[in-house]
Enzyme design. Structure first.
Site, PDB file in Angstrom:
ATOM      1  NE  ARG A 125      -3.570   2.701   0.647  1.00  0.00           N
ATOM      2  CZ  ARG A 125      -3.361   3.944   0.210  1.00  0.00           C
ATOM      3  NH1 ARG A 125      -2.297   4.233  -0.537  1.00  0.00           N
ATOM      4  NH2 ARG A 125      -4.210   4.911   0.521  1.00  0.00           N
ATOM      5  CG  HIS A 128      -1.145   6.500   2.101  1.00  0.00           C
ATOM      6  ND1 HIS A 128      -0.681   5.232   2.353  1.00  0.00           N
ATOM      7  CD2 HIS A 128      -2.258   6.645   2.880  1.00  0.00           C
ATOM      8  CE1 HIS A 128      -1.466   4.633   3.228  1.00  0.00           C
ATOM      9  NE2 HIS A 128      -2.428   5.461   3.579  1.00  0.00           N
ATOM     10  CG  HIS A 130      -5.100   9.063   5.587  1.00  0.00           C
ATOM     11  ND1 HIS A 130      -5.101   8.839   6.936  1.00  0.00           N
ATOM     12  CD2 HIS A 130      -4.645   7.918   5.006  1.00  0.00           C
ATOM     13  CE1 HIS A 130      -4.692   7.607   7.166  1.00  0.00           C
ATOM     14  NE2 HIS A 130      -4.398   7.017   6.035  1.00  0.00           N
ATOM     15  CD  GLU A 134      -4.100   3.426   8.035  1.00  0.00           C
ATOM     16  OE1 GLU A 134      -4.079   4.307   7.140  1.00  0.00           O
ATOM     17  OE2 GLU A 134      -3.416   2.395   7.970  1.00  0.00           O
ATOM     18  CG  HIS A 173       0.604   5.493   7.069  1.00  0.00           C
ATOM     19  ND1 HIS A 173       0.036   6.736   7.274  1.00  0.00           N
ATOM     20  CD2 HIS A 173      -0.366   4.735   6.500  1.00  0.00           C
ATOM     21  CE1 HIS A 173      -1.222   6.720   6.861  1.00  0.00           C
ATOM     22  NE2 HIS A 173      -1.498   5.516   6.382  1.00  0.00           N
ATOM     23  CD  GLU A 196      -7.104   3.401   1.897  1.00  0.00           C
ATOM     24  OE1 GLU A 196      -7.410   4.060   2.908  1.00  0.00           O
ATOM     25  OE2 GLU A 196      -5.970   2.916   1.740  1.00  0.00           O
ATOM     26  CG  HIS A 309     -23.219  -0.556  26.656  1.00  0.00           C
ATOM     27  ND1 HIS A 309     -23.537  -1.735  26.024  1.00  0.00           N
ATOM     28  CD2 HIS A 309     -22.370   0.093  25.808  1.00  0.00           C
ATOM     29  CE1 HIS A 309     -22.912  -1.797  24.856  1.00  0.00           C
ATOM     30  NE2 HIS A 309     -22.190  -0.699  24.698  1.00  0.00           N
ATOM     31  CG  HIS A 311     -20.184   3.839  24.197  1.00  0.00           C
ATOM     32  ND1 HIS A 311     -19.296   3.072  24.910  1.00  0.00           N
ATOM     33  CD2 HIS A 311     -20.924   2.984  23.457  1.00  0.00           C
ATOM     34  CE1 HIS A 311     -19.473   1.797  24.588  1.00  0.00           C
ATOM     35  NE2 HIS A 311     -20.449   1.711  23.711  1.00  0.00           N
ATOM     36  CD  GLU A 316     -20.153   0.549  20.147  1.00  0.00           C
ATOM     37  OE1 GLU A 316     -20.687   1.068  21.144  1.00  0.00           O
ATOM     38  OE2 GLU A 316     -20.131  -0.681  19.960  1.00  0.00           O
ATOM     39  CG  HIS A 355     -25.516   0.111  21.834  1.00  0.00           C
ATOM     40  ND1 HIS A 355     -25.242   1.426  22.165  1.00  0.00           N
ATOM     41  CD2 HIS A 355     -24.330  -0.530  21.899  1.00  0.00           C
ATOM     42  CE1 HIS A 355     -23.939   1.556  22.388  1.00  0.00           C
ATOM     43  NE2 HIS A 355     -23.369   0.374  22.246  1.00  0.00           N
TER      44      HIS A 355
HETATM   45 MN    MN Z   1      -3.448   5.056   5.436  1.00  0.00          MN
HETATM   46 MN    MN Z   2     -21.286  -0.025  22.834  1.00  0.00          MN
END
Ligand code: MN
Ligand code: MN
Length: 417
Positions: A125, A128, A130, A134, A173, A196, A309, A311, A316, A355
């Site tokens: 890969r 590059h 961004h 990541e 990277h 991407e 629960h 967050h 998420e 959820h």
């Molecule tokens: Mn990347």
């Molecule tokens: Mn969760």
């Protein structure tokens, strides 16, 4: 026309007639509404007396029983929070392939996006970077990763199945598949709009810079990049890298290594929580200083439940690594929806929306929860109830205070405990 309408009315009457008869028969006693709702539900996902004259997309229906025949507690209104990589366009190159699920595919996933990538042995890969960070999970095989930070410090390492890496936003990277069979991995980005196919690529940048500027930049007379590709390489196949120690020594010369490793090995940590129903490993900045993306790696045994629960700090993003499960999202205002998940599916829950995830298969369910924030946070229903005056809770829910007194004082995370 009139005749047609008459026929429609007749068939609708028949249909309703069968339904009401079934309800009346099954309910027997006084017809409480809830009772009626359960009575019309059968195990074969059809109303009593309902035939299925029109063929649907059978394999998809089978994968999504909670949509075809929703639990009686669902009420619709919640937009879809599931997308499968199977539906994404796969870009295939000589050294591997990649596909992505972004906000363009799954509109609710505003803050995060994911990429699956396969690199064959030697597949690279391209170097590059961004804007977003990541975060990665190695799903299969092994790869050599490289990165350089703001102070010229280097990271070169080999990662294998189960390992993670983080490349903070703007950090350049690369990834290369190693022997004997390259690698497949999952990338998660803290940006729903991530693409991407539109990253800052080394070859692309060089090809778009005037040659005399390149020569001046490196203080040489002739442009040394005359033979460089005119088009991006993106993913391409080359010889394997040199031995790791040699490449580390070469890259670290003069500046050293990044102070906090960009990779992390969850296989070397103890689970954060183990119970009869499964286990969870929470990997965030507390134990991995380089990461600004928090994650939980959850294993649910058959029948196990990631308890109710939410967050409070972030959205998420989920990826289902193996097994089968279902998740209900309750989105306030009476909106609730249940969806089914399996290998290769992505799930998304907005900040503070409650959820649960239940293993509905007969093998372990493994999934990851990823958050665009350095630290993991959650609040469980049980923990909330256990630390609220029991009279008050009972006044709401009529459970009796004995039941409330028995709720664990610390959150279970995965049940049964
Ligand atoms: Mn990347
Ligand atoms: Mn969760």
């Amino acid at each position: 026309m009139q005749q047609e309408n008459e026929q429609k009315r007749v068939s609708r009457r028949r249909f309703l007639g069968a339904g009401s008869a079934a309800i009346a028969a099954a309910a027997g006693l006084q017809g409480a509404q809830a009772q009626e709702k359960t009575a019309i539900r059968s195990s074969d996902h059809h109303l009593k007396g309902e035939s299925q004259p029109v063929q649907g997309n059978d394999p998809l229906d089978k994968e999504n029983p909670s949509s075809v025949w929703a639990p009686a507690t669902d009420s619709g209104g919640q937009p879809p929070f599931k997308y499968s990589f199977s539906l994404s366009h796969k870009r295939i190159e000589e050294g591997g392939w990649t596909r992505q699920v972004t906000v363009r595919d799954l509109p609710i996933s505003k803050k995060m996006a994911g990429v699956q990538m396969r690199l064959i042995e030697g597949g690279i890969r391209e170097l590059h970077w961004h804007v977003g960070a990541e975060w990665a999970l190695m799903l299969y095989g092994s790869a050599r990763i490289t990165a350089v930070d703001q102070q010229g410090r280097s990271h070169v390492s080999d990662v294998k199945e189960g390992d993670l890496w983080i490349f903070p936003g703007g950090i350049p990277h690369s990834i290369q598949g190693l022997g004997p069979d390259g690698a497949e991995f999952l990338l998660v980005f803290d940006d729903g709009n991530f693409n991407e196919f539109e990253t800052f690529l080394l070859t692309d940048w060089i090809a778009h810079t005037p040659p005399e500027i390149l020569a001046k930049n490196f203080n040489v007379k002739e442009n040394p990049f005359a033979e460089s590709p005119k088009k991006e390489l993106f993913i391409f196949e080359r010889d394997l890298p040199r031995p790791l120690a040699e490449e580390q020594r070469q890259s670290e010369a003069g500046t050293g290594r990044v102070p906090h490793s960009f990779d992390f090995r969850p296989s070397e940590m103890k689970p954060s929580k183990v119970s009869k129903g499964g286990e969870v490993k929470i990997v965030d900045q507390k134990i991995w200083p380089a990461t600004n993306i928090a994650a939980a790696i959850v294993t649910l045994k058959p029948g196990g439940l990631r308890e109710l629960h939410w967050h409070p700090n972030e959205d998420e993003w989920q990826y289902y690594v193996k097994g089968k499960g279902r998740m209900t999202v309750f989105a306030a205002g009476g909106r609730a929806r249940t969806m089914d998940f399996q290998e290769g599916d992505v799930g998304y829950i907005e900040k503070s929306v409650p959820h649960y995830i239940e293993n509905t298969g007969d093998t372990d369910l493994v999934f990851i929860e990823v958050f665009p924030t350095p630290f993991y946070e959650d609040i469980s229903l049980a923990e909330w109830m256990a630390h609220t005056p029991s009279r008050l809770v009972d006044q709401h829910l009529k459970t009796g205070e004995d039941f409330l007194a028995k709720i664990g004082r610390k959150e279970a995370v995965v049940v049964p405990e």
